[in-house]
Design a protein around this motif. Structure first.
Motif: not given
Length: 385
Positions: A257-261
């Protein structure tokens, strides 16, 4: 500009397509998509979402309702998959890139089975990884097979990631469940992650209890070092929607999820509503798509097999006929000539790996199978020149 980016090869599929784009006289089979529209029930769901004003940011990992729907769908096919293991992504290619970003550092060793869609080998290179390719081998009948001994020998404790696409684009090769068990056991011993691109799993033409190709999810434990990537593109006729998902080990989704952000932030809500509708109607949509693709495959392949000098086998999975033309060594040059001289648009084999030089990929996902018949007629006429 980083030298790695300067050194990246452009897509040879696009290079061929650019020769013929905009020409109404060219029958185009170069891209991996159907010419059939997305089902109306899916399109209407997106329209209704927009009309409700769902035009704002969403959760990085996707709408909870869509994650639950994907988890239920995966559970139905492969056994229990918790929604906390699901990340919704901006297409399958975005899921693949996120997985590589999450797992690979510059200098890490990545092993890939080729020939394969070129994005899968470019992504590790973009991140500075060292890429080793293990080639499938063409058999006498035009099918392709895996040298298991060579693959396992290439995967050592120094191998950070193994990248596999099965059913395979472009060859139609598909792993057996026993082969998956062997690969998984070996990667457990070496500590190697597996990135399994299984976007074509429902486009499978062999007998199957669950209506799809063998999946690593059928043989793995949730805690295994395994990331499985899927897409709505192929079996739901949603290529342009750019919607996919990942099945991750427990606890990994938060970090993805951090990477998607930092990549795309989130997927548009109306696109995700379309995905929900597709899953609600999967039993209406996907079996029809697969039956039609089987008809297309079984229309095209016998016609190609009847041409002198053509070597081709029916694909076990996917949406491509991968064939070799006798005497045509440079597949890029051949594909360009077919566009300009025959009005036929195919993808060059060497776009997928050097071992596929001399081969051509024909996407048979055509709404009207007669387009395939006409394409073979054009190829036959060109071969007689």
């Amino acid at each position: 500009m980083r030298q790695t980016i300067l050194d990246l090869e452009e897509s040879r599929i696009r290079e061929v397509a650019n020769v013929g784009l905009g020409r109404s006289d060219v029958l185009a089979f170069w891209f991996g998509e159907s010419d059939e529209n997305t089902p109306e029930v899916v399109r209407r769901a997106a329209i209704a979402s927009i009309e409700r004003g769902e035009t704002f940011y969403a959760h990085n990992l996707g709408l909870p309702a869509l994650r639950e729907a994907v988890a239920d769908y995966m559970t139905r096919l492969h056994g229990p998959v918790d929604a906390e293991r699901i990340a919704i992504t901006s297409g399958g290619v975005n899921a693949l890139m996120l997985a590589v970003q999450a797992l690979v550092d510059a200098g890490d060793e990545v092993v890939a089975v080729t020939p394969v869609w070129p994005n899968l080998t470019a992504q590790p290179l973009i991140l500075g990884a060292r890429l080793r390719c293990v080639a499938l081998r063409p058999c006498a009948d035009g099918a392709w097979a895996l040298d298991m001994e060579a693959l396992l020998a290439a995967i050592t404790p120094a191998t950070r990631l193994l990248v596999l696409n099965a059913p395979n684009n472009p060859t139609g090769w598909t792993l057996t469940r026993d082969e998956q068990r062997q690969i998984l056991a070996h990667c457990r011993a070496t500590g190697t992650w597996i990135l399994a691109d299984e976007v074509y799993e429902r486009l499978y033409y062999e007998p199957s209890a669950n209506g799809c190709a063998p999946s690593f999810l059928d043989v793995a434990n949730p805690q295994d070092r395994l990331v499985v990537v899927h897409s709505f593109s192929k079996s739901f006729l949603m290529t342009g929607w750019r919607l996919g998902w990942m099945v991750l080990p427990p606890g990994m989704a938060h970090h993805v999820g951090k990477l998607i952000e930092f990549n795309t932030s989130c997927i548009s809500v109306f696109t995700q509503r379309a995905g929900q509708a597709a899953l609600r109607h999967v039993d209406e949509i996907t079996p029809r798509v697969v039956a039609h693709l089987r008809l297309c495959r079984d229309t095209l392949v016998p016609l190609l097999q009847a041409l002198p000098g053509v070597e081709v086998a029916p694909a076990r999975g996917g949406m491509y006929a991968f064939f070799r033309l006798a005497g045509q060594g440079d597949s890029l040059a051949t594909a360009k000539r077919l566009v300009t001289e025959a009005g036929l648009g195919l993808a060059p084999g060497d776009a997928f790996g050097s071992e596929a030089q001399g081969w051509l990929r024909w996407c048979f996902a055509s709404r009207d199978p007669q387009r395939l018949v006409e394409g073979v007629r054009r190829l036959e006429s060109w071969l007689k020149l």
